[in-house]
Design a protein around this motif. Structure first.
Motif, PDB file in Angstrom:
ATOM      1  N   VAL A 436       0.848  -1.186   0.000  1.00 21.54           N
ATOM      2  CA  VAL A 436       0.000   0.000   0.000  1.00 21.54           C
ATOM      3  C   VAL A 436       0.885   1.238   0.000  1.00 21.54           C
ATOM      4  CG1 VAL A 436      -1.699   1.344   1.307  1.00 21.54           C
ATOM      5  CG2 VAL A 436      -1.931  -1.145   1.139  1.00 21.54           C
ATOM      6  N   ILE A 437       0.648   2.150  -0.945  1.00 17.26           N
ATOM      7  CA  ILE A 437       1.426   3.381  -1.026  1.00 17.26           C
ATOM      8  C   ILE A 437       0.484   4.544  -1.291  1.00 17.26           C
ATOM      9  CG2 ILE A 437       3.514   2.234  -1.855  1.00 17.26           C
ATOM     10  CD1 ILE A 437       2.849   3.212  -4.668  1.00 17.26           C
ATOM     11  N   GLY A 438       0.999   5.748  -1.127  1.00 16.42           N
ATOM     12  CA  GLY A 438       0.238   6.939  -1.451  1.00 16.42           C
ATOM     13  C   GLY A 438       0.621   7.442  -2.833  1.00 16.42           C
ATOM     14  N   LEU A 439      -0.384   7.756  -3.640  1.00 20.71           N
ATOM     15  CA  LEU A 439      -0.153   8.296  -4.972  1.00 20.71           C
ATOM     16  C   LEU A 439      -0.797   9.682  -5.069  1.00 20.71           C
ATOM     17  CD1 LEU A 439      -0.720   5.156  -7.234  1.00 20.71           C
ATOM     18  CD2 LEU A 439       1.463   6.191  -6.547  1.00 20.71           C
ATOM     19  N   PRO A 440      -0.277  10.542  -5.955  1.00 18.94           N
ATOM     20  CA  PRO A 440      -0.751  11.928  -6.023  1.00 18.94           C
ATOM     21  C   PRO A 440      -2.243  12.035  -6.322  1.00 18.94           C
ATOM     22  CG  PRO A 440       1.295  11.666  -7.256  1.00 18.94           C
ATOM     23  CD  PRO A 440       0.835  10.283  -6.880  1.00 18.94           C
ATOM     24  N   ASP A 441      -2.895  12.960  -5.612  1.00 21.56           N
ATOM     25  CA  ASP A 441      -4.317  13.228  -5.808  1.00 21.56           C
ATOM     26  C   ASP A 441      -4.503  14.741  -5.843  1.00 21.56           C
ATOM     27  OD1 ASP A 441      -7.153  13.898  -4.565  1.00 21.56           O
ATOM     28  OD2 ASP A 441      -7.294  11.858  -5.365  1.00 21.56           O
ATOM     29  N   PRO A 442      -5.110  15.295  -6.915  1.00 25.95           N
ATOM     30  CA  PRO A 442      -5.203  16.748  -7.047  1.00 25.95           C
ATOM     31  C   PRO A 442      -6.021  17.417  -5.951  1.00 25.95           C
ATOM     32  CG  PRO A 442      -6.542  15.638  -8.720  1.00 25.95           C
ATOM     33  CD  PRO A 442      -5.703  14.583  -8.065  1.00 25.95           C
ATOM     34  N   GLU A 443      -6.945  16.690  -5.358  1.00 24.67           N
ATOM     35  CA  GLU A 443      -7.806  17.272  -4.327  1.00 24.67           C
ATOM     36  C   GLU A 443      -7.301  16.979  -2.921  1.00 24.67           C
ATOM     37  OE1 GLU A 443     -12.428  17.014  -2.688  1.00 24.67           O
ATOM     38  OE2 GLU A 443     -11.829  15.878  -4.461  1.00 24.67           O
ATOM     39  N   MET A 444      -6.907  15.703  -2.671  1.00 26.04           N
ATOM     40  CA  MET A 444      -6.563  15.264  -1.318  1.00 26.04           C
ATOM     41  C   MET A 444      -5.058  15.275  -1.037  1.00 26.04           C
ATOM     42  SD  MET A 444      -9.587  14.715  -0.219  1.00 26.04           S
ATOM     43  CE  MET A 444      -9.410  13.764   1.297  1.00 26.04           C
ATOM     44  N   GLY A 445      -4.265  15.546  -2.050  1.00 23.46           N
ATOM     45  CA  GLY A 445      -2.816  15.483  -1.880  1.00 23.46           C
ATOM     46  C   GLY A 445      -2.278  14.113  -2.239  1.00 23.46           C
ATOM     47  N   GLU A 446      -2.794  13.088  -1.565  1.00 26.06           N
ATOM     48  CA  GLU A 446      -2.464  11.699  -1.883  1.00 26.06           C
ATOM     49  C   GLU A 446      -3.704  10.844  -1.681  1.00 26.06           C
ATOM     50  OE1 GLU A 446       2.039  10.454  -0.879  1.00 26.06           O
ATOM     51  OE2 GLU A 446       0.965  11.163   0.887  1.00 26.06           O
ATOM     52  N   TYR A 447      -3.747   9.729  -2.380  1.00 26.62           N
ATOM     53  CA  TYR A 447      -4.792   8.752  -2.108  1.00 26.62           C
ATOM     54  C   TYR A 447      -4.153   7.399  -1.834  1.00 26.62           C
ATOM     55  CZ  TYR A 447      -4.405   6.766  -6.892  1.00 26.62           C
ATOM     56  OH  TYR A 447      -3.967   6.160  -8.043  1.00 26.62           O
ATOM     57  N   VAL A 448      -4.889   6.534  -1.151  1.00 30.22           N
ATOM     58  CA  VAL A 448      -4.396   5.215  -0.772  1.00 30.22           C
ATOM     59  C   VAL A 448      -4.559   4.259  -1.946  1.00 30.22           C
ATOM     60  CG1 VAL A 448      -4.615   3.286   0.843  1.00 30.22           C
ATOM     61  CG2 VAL A 448      -5.024   5.636   1.635  1.00 30.22           C
ATOM     62  N   ALA A 449      -3.447   3.693  -2.392  1.00 31.34           N
ATOM     63  CA  ALA A 449      -3.468   2.742  -3.501  1.00 31.34           C
ATOM     64  C   ALA A 449      -2.906   1.407  -3.037  1.00 31.34           C
ATOM     65  CB  ALA A 449      -2.652   3.275  -4.679  1.00 31.34           C
ATOM     66  N   ALA A 450      -3.601   0.344  -3.350  1.00 28.13           N
ATOM     67  CA  ALA A 450      -3.151  -1.001  -2.990  1.00 28.13           C
ATOM     68  C   ALA A 450      -2.697  -1.737  -4.245  1.00 28.13           C
ATOM     69  CB  ALA A 450      -4.275  -1.781  -2.307  1.00 28.13           C
ATOM     70  N   PHE A 451      -1.539  -2.368  -4.155  1.00 25.43           N
ATOM     71  CA  PHE A 451      -1.019  -3.197  -5.238  1.00 25.43           C
ATOM     72  C   PHE A 451      -1.059  -4.640  -4.752  1.00 25.43           C
ATOM     73  CE2 PHE A 451       0.294   0.993  -6.153  1.00 25.43           C
ATOM     74  CZ  PHE A 451       0.447   1.074  -7.529  1.00 25.43           C
ATOM     75  N   VAL A 452      -1.845  -5.449  -5.423  1.00 23.72           N
ATOM     76  CA  VAL A 452      -2.133  -6.804  -4.951  1.00 23.72           C
ATOM     77  C   VAL A 452      -1.617  -7.839  -5.938  1.00 23.72           C
ATOM     78  CG1 VAL A 452      -3.985  -8.475  -4.520  1.00 23.72           C
ATOM     79  CG2 VAL A 452      -4.134  -6.167  -3.562  1.00 23.72           C
ATOM     80  N   GLN A 453      -0.818  -8.762  -5.419  1.00 26.01           N
ATOM     81  CA  GLN A 453      -0.461  -9.966  -6.178  1.00 26.01           C
ATOM     82  C   GLN A 453      -1.464 -11.034  -5.781  1.00 26.01           C
ATOM     83  OE1 GLN A 453       3.476 -11.525  -5.443  1.00 26.01           O
ATOM     84  NE2 GLN A 453       3.058 -13.437  -6.528  1.00 26.01           N
ATOM     85  N   PRO A 454      -2.350 -11.461  -6.685  1.00 25.71           N
ATOM     86  CA  PRO A 454      -3.410 -12.396  -6.297  1.00 25.71           C
ATOM     87  C   PRO A 454      -2.891 -13.822  -6.120  1.00 25.71           C
ATOM     88  CG  PRO A 454      -3.541 -11.927  -8.636  1.00 25.71           C
ATOM     89  CD  PRO A 454      -2.449 -11.048  -8.093  1.00 25.71           C
ATOM     90  N   GLN A 455      -3.658 -14.603  -5.400  1.00 23.17           N
ATOM     91  CA  GLN A 455      -3.366 -16.020  -5.286  1.00 23.17           C
ATOM     92  C   GLN A 455      -3.482 -16.676  -6.665  1.00 23.17           C
ATOM     93  OE1 GLN A 455      -2.216 -17.496  -2.747  1.00 23.17           O
ATOM     94  NE2 GLN A 455      -3.084 -16.768  -0.835  1.00 23.17           N
ATOM     95  N   GLN A 456      -2.744 -17.741  -6.856  1.00 16.51           N
ATOM     96  CA  GLN A 456      -2.755 -18.430  -8.139  1.00 16.51           C
ATOM     97  C   GLN A 456      -4.177 -18.905  -8.476  1.00 16.51           C
ATOM     98  OE1 GLN A 456       0.071 -21.603  -8.361  1.00 16.51           O
ATOM     99  NE2 GLN A 456      -0.131 -21.886 -10.550  1.00 16.51           N
ATOM    100  N   GLY A 457      -4.597 -18.629  -9.698  1.00 13.06           N
ATOM    101  CA  GLY A 457      -5.909 -19.067 -10.160  1.00 13.06           C
ATOM    102  C   GLY A 457      -7.040 -18.103  -9.868  1.00 13.06           C
ATOM    103  N   VAL A 458      -6.778 -17.033  -9.117  1.00 13.90           N
ATOM    104  CA  VAL A 458      -7.823 -16.064  -8.787  1.00 13.90           C
ATOM    105  C   VAL A 458      -8.113 -15.178  -9.997  1.00 13.90           C
ATOM    106  CG1 VAL A 458      -8.348 -14.018  -7.407  1.00 13.90           C
ATOM    107  CG2 VAL A 458      -7.372 -16.053  -6.323  1.00 13.90           C
ATOM    108  N   VAL A 459      -9.383 -14.975 -10.280  1.00 13.41           N
ATOM    109  CA  VAL A 459      -9.795 -14.115 -11.387  1.00 13.41           C
ATOM    110  C   VAL A 459      -9.871 -12.676 -10.876  1.00 13.41           C
ATOM    111  CG1 VAL A 459     -11.617 -13.589 -13.052  1.00 13.41           C
ATOM    112  CG2 VAL A 459     -11.084 -15.974 -12.473  1.00 13.41           C
ATOM    113  N   THR A 460      -9.089 -11.799 -11.499  1.00 17.61           N
ATOM    114  CA  THR A 460      -9.071 -10.405 -11.071  1.00 17.61           C
ATOM    115  C   THR A 460     -10.001  -9.563 -11.933  1.00 17.61           C
ATOM    116  OG1 THR A 460      -7.198  -9.910 -12.527  1.00 17.61           O
ATOM    117  CG2 THR A 460      -6.692 -10.624 -10.280  1.00 17.61           C
ATOM    118  N   GLY A 461     -10.268  -8.346 -11.456  1.00 16.80           N
ATOM    119  CA  GLY A 461     -11.140  -7.445 -12.192  1.00 16.80           C
ATOM    120  C   GLY A 461     -11.886  -6.520 -11.247  1.00 16.80           C
TER     121      GLY A 461
END
Length: 514
Positions: A436-461
């Motif tokens: 989880v990291i903070g990325l630039p947001d024009p209104e809030m300064g930063e927003y919370v962004a999650a980068f997820v490596q899914p379990q094998q076989g999990v359908v993402t979307g």
């Protein structure tokens, strides 16, 4: 407090074994080879305070080099073997190393380092030929096996993992002691606090270049026990090693716990881990639910500590205490804790702030970097030092870590610590790994962004993204939940399990033109 003590009484006892190959190193051989290498170092002109650099993967000869350097009064600098040649050269040059010992497995990197390290006058390679390096095996065979009368005690000079920037070297003062004396206070603390004896069978699934595995393995050998080394952590292989070798002590990072807990129930229950007396963990805060599940599985044998390469503190907590105070990393065994605000003022009990440690007469310094040294000191107290962590203490003096200051997200003026969000996300059944990291947001300064490596076989979307966000909001405050979830194939981690968030964030910003 050194292997020669045990070589004299039990030369055939195994000091270390490489689990992947079955190769063993006895105390008798460790003593003889470290004496021979120490004589090689002395013949090359190395003396007390000089530096021996080591570049290798997990290999038993790392222990020979370690003890040879220490019994010569030298610093031993073990280098992350995953670094690029220019990064390795930087550490060799920055440390002032005059000896460089490498594994033939790292020949390509070692050969590229030669031209950039002109101060190195002794170059040895083991396990095969490396261009520009002499044969370690041939040189040792020709060296004397008689220990010098004077064997001043050296120390590790290790470099931080560099997750938030370039690695920083920590050069401690050398003790006024011989190798036969108790010279390294941290090693002495480990032997005493964790019961390292000749009966200890210690499993080390982490890379030996890192401060904790290297010093813990050395402490086991100082106590006369046996070290079992894995080349690389494997969840089921780890359980198999515990069962087969009746492991008594082992050290892990929270990511390893998560990987073992993610194994199918029938796999986990198929291994006998009853020989374990102590399972130590550190390197990163462990999610409360993850640790609770490990205690439910292995029993109240987990011991957590908080420390770092800098060696300015070490807190510890056993399982019974932790169960009364879930989330704590314990009380300090070294130093006095102070929690301060951004201006250096001490904060009341329970309030989060920068964690400083006071040690009378002891101040760690970053080698060749006075600015970083100054940044790690309290503005009014030189001997109060910080590692950059945020946390608080409770009424009983127990420390609770929140996150690293460098990782804090400020969104709409509110401080958000990503570790808390990561701890929740790690428990979602579709999540294999997360950052989880903070990325630039024009209104809030930063927003919370999650980068997820899914379990094998999990359908993402989008459906899984929404499910994950809802999962987080059901457990912690909504503003701490990710605004967006991005699915990735892998995340940048060191071999000790630390997320390299700086690398992740730089990559994202570069890709998005931020």
């Amino acid at each position: 407090m050194y292997p020669g003590t045990h070589a004299a009484t039990a030369p055939d006892r195994v000091a270390a074994q490489l689990l992947d190959t079955g190769e063993q190193l006895t105390y008798g051989t460790l003593e003889e080879q470290s004496v021979r290498l120490a004589n090689v170092l002395r013949d090359a002109g190395l003396r007390r305070g000089d530096v021996v650099a080591l570049l290798t993967d997990n290999d038993l000869r790392a222990f020979v080099v370690f003890w040879a350097a220490l019994r010569t009064g030298c610093y031993i600098t073990s280098i992350n073997h995953n670094l690029a040649p220019e990064e390795v050269a930087y550490i060799v040059d920055d440390s002032g190393a005059t000896a460089l010992i490498v594994s033939a497995n790292k020949a390509e990197v070692a050969e590229k380092v030669l031209a950039a390290t002109p101060n190195v006058r002794l170059r040895l390679a083991f396990g095969g030929a490396v261009g520009g390096f002499d044969s370690y095996e041939d040189v040792l065979a020709a060296a004397s096996d008689v220990a010098p009368a004077d064997q001043p005690h050296g120390m590790p000079m290790l470099y931080s993992s560099g997750t938030t920037g370039r690695p920083k070297g920590v050069r401690p003062a050398l003790p006024d002691a011989q190798i036969t004396d108790v010279g390294d206070p941290m090693m002495a603390l480990l032997v005493k606090s964790f019961g390292m004896t000749p009966d200890t069978v210690y499993l080390s699934p982490a890379p030996l270049y890192h401060a904790a595995p290297l010093r813990w393995c050395a402490a086991v050998q100082a106590g006369g026990g046996t070290v079992l080394v894995q080349r690389k952590f494997d969840a089921e292989g780890c359980l198999g090693a515990i069962q087969e070798h009746r492991v008594t002590h082992a050290q892990f990072v929270p990511t390893m716990f998560v990987r073992m807990l993610q194994l199918p129930d029938e796999v986990r229950s198929g291994y006998d881990v009853s020989s374990l007396k102590l399972a130590v963990h550190a390197a990163a805060p462990c999610p409360v639910e993850v640790k609770q599940r490990m205690i439910d599985w292995w029993g109240p044998i987990l011991v957590e500590y908080y420390g770092a390469t800098e060696g300015n503190t070490m807190t510890m907590v056993d399982s019974p205490t932790w169960l009364r105070k879930p989330g704590t990393v314990g009380k300090p065994a070294i130093g006095v804790l102070h929690v301060c605000d951004d201006e250096g003022r001490e904060l009341p009990v329970g309030e989060d702030g920068a964690v400083f440690v006071e040690r009378e007469g002891i101040v760690f310094t970053y080698h060749n970097d006075p600015e970083k040294t100054k940044a790690g000191q309290h503005p009014d107290h030189e001997n109060w030092t910080t590692l950059g962590d945020i946390g608080h203490v409770d009424d009983d003096g127990f420390l609770f870590l929140t996150d690293r200051k460098a990782f804090m997200i400020i969104s709409g003026g509110v401080n958000i610590y990503p570790q808390e969000t990561e701890n929740v996300l790690a428990l979602h059944p579709a999540v294999h790994d997360v950052a989880v990291i903070g990325l630039p947001d024009p209104e809030m300064g930063e927003y919370v962004a999650a980068f997820v490596q899914p379990q094998q076989g999990v359908v993402t979307g989008p459906d899984l993204e929404a499910e994950i966000i809802t999962f987080v909001k059901s457990r912690i405050a909504s503003y701490k939940a990710p605004k967006a979830v991005r699915f990735v194939d892998s995340l940048p981690r060191t071999e000790t399990g630390k997320l390299v968030k700086g690398e992740l964030k730089r990559g994202v910003l570069a890709a998005e033109g931020g």
